[in-house]
Design a protein around this motif. Structure first.
Motif, PDB file in Angstrom:
ATOM      1  N   ARG A 194       0.856  -1.206   0.000  1.00  0.00           N
ATOM      2  CA  ARG A 194       0.000   0.000   0.000  1.00  0.00           C
ATOM      3  C   ARG A 194       0.894   1.259   0.000  1.00  0.00           C
ATOM      4  N   PRO A 195       1.558   1.521  -1.107  1.00  0.00           N
ATOM      5  CA  PRO A 195       2.501   2.656  -1.131  1.00  0.00           C
ATOM      6  C   PRO A 195       1.810   4.008  -0.922  1.00  0.00           C
ATOM      7  N   TRP A 196       0.489   4.025  -1.056  1.00  0.00           N
ATOM      8  CA  TRP A 196      -0.282   5.274  -0.950  1.00  0.00           C
ATOM      9  C   TRP A 196      -0.783   5.551   0.468  1.00  0.00           C
ATOM     10  N   ALA A 197      -0.511   4.628   1.387  1.00  0.00           N
ATOM     11  CA  ALA A 197      -1.203   4.701   2.684  1.00  0.00           C
ATOM     12  C   ALA A 197      -0.687   5.811   3.609  1.00  0.00           C
ATOM     13  N   GLU A 198       0.572   6.175   3.468  1.00  0.00           N
ATOM     14  CA  GLU A 198       1.089   7.215   4.375  1.00  0.00           C
ATOM     15  C   GLU A 198       0.729   8.599   3.848  1.00  0.00           C
ATOM     16  N   PRO A 199       0.606   9.577   4.743  1.00  0.00           N
ATOM     17  CA  PRO A 199       0.233  10.924   4.294  1.00  0.00           C
ATOM     18  C   PRO A 199       1.280  11.484   3.335  1.00  0.00           C
ATOM     19  N   ASP A 200       0.826  12.117   2.259  1.00  0.00           N
ATOM     20  CA  ASP A 200       1.738  12.768   1.325  1.00  0.00           C
ATOM     21  C   ASP A 200       2.086  14.136   1.894  1.00  0.00           C
TER      22      ASP A 200
ATOM     23  N   LEU B 119      -8.388   8.206   3.913  1.00  0.00           N
ATOM     24  CA  LEU B 119      -8.375   7.530   2.614  1.00  0.00           C
ATOM     25  C   LEU B 119      -9.083   6.181   2.712  1.00  0.00           C
ATOM     26  N   PRO B 120      -9.591   5.670   1.594  1.00  0.00           N
ATOM     27  CA  PRO B 120     -10.190   4.336   1.597  1.00  0.00           C
ATOM     28  C   PRO B 120      -9.179   3.298   2.096  1.00  0.00           C
ATOM     29  N   GLY B 121      -9.683   2.323   2.832  1.00  0.00           N
ATOM     30  CA  GLY B 121      -8.827   1.207   3.228  1.00  0.00           C
ATOM     31  C   GLY B 121      -7.925   1.467   4.413  1.00  0.00           C
ATOM     32  N   LEU B 122      -7.956   2.668   4.980  1.00  0.00           N
ATOM     33  CA  LEU B 122      -7.108   2.954   6.145  1.00  0.00           C
ATOM     34  C   LEU B 122      -7.800   2.532   7.436  1.00  0.00           C
ATOM     35  N   PRO B 250      -2.559  11.067  -1.830  1.00  0.00           N
ATOM     36  CA  PRO B 250      -1.546  10.769  -2.846  1.00  0.00           C
ATOM     37  C   PRO B 250      -1.824  11.542  -4.134  1.00  0.00           C
ATOM     38  N   ARG B 257      -2.540   4.713  -8.909  1.00  0.00           N
ATOM     39  CA  ARG B 257      -2.276   3.375  -8.357  1.00  0.00           C
ATOM     40  C   ARG B 257      -3.222   3.104  -7.179  1.00  0.00           C
ATOM     41  N   ASP B 261      -6.261   0.061  -6.335  1.00  0.00           N
ATOM     42  CA  ASP B 261      -6.421  -0.728  -5.108  1.00  0.00           C
ATOM     43  C   ASP B 261      -7.783  -0.458  -4.456  1.00  0.00           C
ATOM     44  N   TRP B 262      -8.167   0.801  -4.437  1.00  0.00           N
ATOM     45  CA  TRP B 262      -9.416   1.173  -3.743  1.00  0.00           C
ATOM     46  C   TRP B 262     -10.657   0.579  -4.407  1.00  0.00           C
TER      47      TRP B 262
END
Lengths: 208, 469
Positions: A194-200, B119-122, B250, B257, B261-262
């Motif tokens: 999940r490379p997108w999971a951390e806050p940007d 975000l979705p999935g968190l 993101p 990407r 996933d979402w």
């Protein structure tokens, strides 16, 4: 946390449903540091209401009560752990009700207070019981999940994990720390999944 | 990977399990931890252990519970101490704070999603029961107590038991003038304030798909009032459009990407739920509460219930007690209940769409009772002012204030005086919630606006005739 195995004391019959955490401790008291003790805030405003059940908390009959009996949905509402602090500081170690707010029940266990589930009919029986009304002692035995009231016995429900924690006085954090390697391995794998999971944090800090 | 169909609840759960003990408890990884002034008990626990936060970079502080909404220059010392304490604690641990003077300040469940942090999935937790709000994005978000806050601070994990799953499908379409608030209150009235206890709820069906993000936030926010652990809505194009270009979301290729996933975050065909509830959009009317629990909710054209007709003795006593506290008589028409003031705000209903729907009723009209409007964040306030909504509220005679939890919980001193009756867009009509002796009637922003105009509970649909909403 002090282990809880057996409790023998008077039980306060609080014939109220939906006793939410705003009742257990009104918000205005929550600025106080815990060290001052929260016991006097317990059900503060209901105790002051004319003819309210909660006035029983101030009845000499129940002066040393460590047990509370209430109707359904006890501890619903706000997640404030201060509601449990108020109960614990007042001296309550066991609460019996047909159902509890989920967050409250979890908070209770973390503070060594037993949220024991009893069938609605049993609760109604206890709320009108003569021995209890007179401030007579009842006995709670957590290991066999029994409440003894005179010569009657009531079997109560408690999540087995919570039961073990209460009996042993366990604290989660030390146990979790023993999983440190597993946590680190999870984080490493998760960064790939999940490379997108951390806050940007490079994004524009614009108004939202 | 198991081939068995899974719910979205299980998919997010499975993706966060670090370890599962023999007793069934799982150690879950937490993606976002949100703090507010009330988190001081947990900071004290961390201090006592002489330790540090595991992931300050995943932790965000927001000043909301105690912040003044008016006269911020003359803040009371007791309140100042609560706000400063959060500032000191977050600074000491290197946590980003949306503090009192920050343009991102607001109610945690309003400003955090708007910042693109949800975000979705968190997995998202906060020492506040209305954390369920963030489920609107398809996040697994729930409220925790101070000991659990301290646990997350120190380990970025929580021990949890897999919840039961409930699906609430809302079929058909809503009738004009009804909103997410009416769906939520109708649902709670149907199953009771503890009806969803032990369950994670997925809201689905055409009515939910048609809701905006604001509506979904309101609906998920009120999940806790049904006793649910959390409530969520599977993410879709509405979610993705909302998240695009939000500050912490993101960006670019990473966003594309993420969307891939979402899109997989939906309940599979045939996935098993422990309980299913079906509501019909057409049967949902504007709802108000009459008592002291959110389950005491009825359509506006109903009458105050008669305790003599309660289902059992316990309910009869509860209703009698509620009517005494609320100063109401059985059989009285709900529309005959006169009010003393109104409040528009809270994590339930203070977003831009909420303000627009209240303003649509109030435009060109005067309130006959005093009232306070507290936007959900400084950003919502700025946007509302750009749209001229503040003028509508002010011209109607209502006070236009800064953002905070305000009169929903009264911690900052915004209180309903004892004995007064308030029509409120908030989430709890508990005794004393808005102030000792205060009487609260919960309803949607448009219904509060209508009550402000007429001075009594009112079906706002009559006031919307001929207007575009």
């Amino acid at each position: 946390m002090t282990p809880l195995t057996k409790v023998e004391s008077a039980a306060i019959p609080l014939a109220l449903a939906n006793v939410d955490t705003d009742q257990l401790i009104p918000a205005r008291f929550m600025k106080r540091p815990r060290g001052d003790g929260y016991g006097s805030f317990l059900l503060h405003d209901l105790r002051a209401e004319a003819g309210n059940e909660a006035a029983k908390l101030d009845d000499p009959l129940f002066q040393n009560a460590e047990i509370l009996i209430a109707r359904r949905n006890f501890g619903s509402g706000s997640s404030r752990e201060a509601a449990v602090y108020a109960l614990a500081d007042f001296g309550i170690r066991c609460v019996f009700a047909p159902s509890f707010g989920d967050i409250f029940a979890s908070n209770a266990v973390k503070n060594g207070v037993l949220p024991a589930q009893l069938a609605e009919g049993d609760i109604e029986t206890l709320l009108t019981d003569g021995l209890i009304a007179q401030g007579g002692a009842v006995r709670v035995d957590l290991s066999d999940q029994m409440l003894h009231c005179g010569n009657r016995v009531f079997h109560f429900d408690i999540d087995p994990v919570w039961k073990k924690q209460l009996l042993n006085g366990w604290d989660d954090i030390d146990m979790t720390r023993s999983y440190q390697n597993a946590i680190e391995a999870f984080v490493e794998g998760d960064r790939v999944k999940r490379p997108w999971a951390e806050p940007d944090r490079d994004g524009p800090v614009a108004s939202g | 990977m198991s081939a068995a169909p899974r719910t979205i609840i299980d998919k997010i759960w499975d993706a966060h399990v670090i370890a599962t003990r023999e007793d069934g408890q799982s150690l879950l990884y937490i993606d976002r931890h949100l703090l507010h002034e009330g988190s001081f008990h947990a900071f004290d626990q961390v201090r006592k252990r002489g330790t540090r936060l595991a992931r300050p970079d995943l932790t965000f502080g927001v000043a909301d519970h105690y912040v003044p909404t008016r006269h911020r220059e003359a803040i009371q010392p007791e309140i100042r101490r609560m706000v400063d304490q959060l500032k000191d604690n977050t600074q000491a641990h290197g946590i980003t704070l949306f503090g009192l003077d920050d343009p991102r300040q607001g109610i945690v469940h309003v400003t955090v999603p708007a910042q693109g942090l949800t975000l979705p999935g968190l997995t998202i937790v906060c020492g506040d029961s209305h954390t369920s709000t963030h489920g609107a994005f398809g996040a697994y978000a729930f409220g925790i107590g101070a000991s659990e806050v301290a646990h997350v601070m120190m380990t970025q994990t929580l021990w949890q038991k897999r919840p039961k799953r409930m699906r609430v499908r809302v079929e058909g379409a809503l009738s004009p003038g009804t909103s997410a608030k009416d769906i939520a209150l109708s649902f709670i009235a149907k199953i009771g304030a503890d009806g969803a206890r032990g369950h994670a709820i997925e809201y689905d069906g055409p009515v939910i798909r048609a809701l905006s993000m604001e509506g979904r936030l309101t609906l998920c926010n009120l999940s806790i009032e049904s006793g649910g652990r959390l409530g969520l809505v599977a993410p879709d194009d509405v979610t993705f459009a909302y998240l695009k270009d939000r500050p912490y979301a993101p960006k670019g290729a990473a966003f594309e990407r993420a969307i891939l996933d979402w899109r997989a975050l939906v309940s599979d065909q045939g996935a098993a739920f422990d309980r299913e509830i079906i509501l019909h959009g057409a049967e949902i009317a504007p709802v108000v509460t009459w008592g002291v629990s959110p389950e005491h909710a009825l359509p506006i054209d109903a009458v105050v219930p008669d305790p003599a007709r309660a289902a059992d003795a316990a309910q009869e006593e509860a209703w009698r007690d509620a009517l005494t506290y609320m100063g109401l008589a059985p059989g009285m028409k709900l529309t005959d209940i006169r009010i003393d003031r109104v409040f528009i705000g809270s994590c339930t209903n203070s977003r831009i769409e909420d303000l627009r729907s209240a303003a649509a009723v109030l435009a060109g009209r005067r309130a006959t009772v005093p009232g306070l409007v507290s936007p959900g964040s400084a950003a919502v306030k700025r946007q509302a002012e750009e749209e001229g909504l503040d003028r509508i509220f002010r011209d109607a005679g209502l006070e236009w204030a800064d953002s905070g939890c305000s009169m929903c919980v009264g911690m900052n001193g915004d209180l309903v005086p004892s004995g007064e009756r308030c029509a409120s867009t908030t989430n709890r009509n508990f005794k004393g919630r808005q102030g000792q002796g205060a009487r609260t009637h919960l309803m949607s922003p448009a219904m509060v606006a209508a009550a402000a105009v007429t001075g009594h509970l009112t079906d706002m649909r009559a006031l919307l005739a001929g207007r575009t909403v």
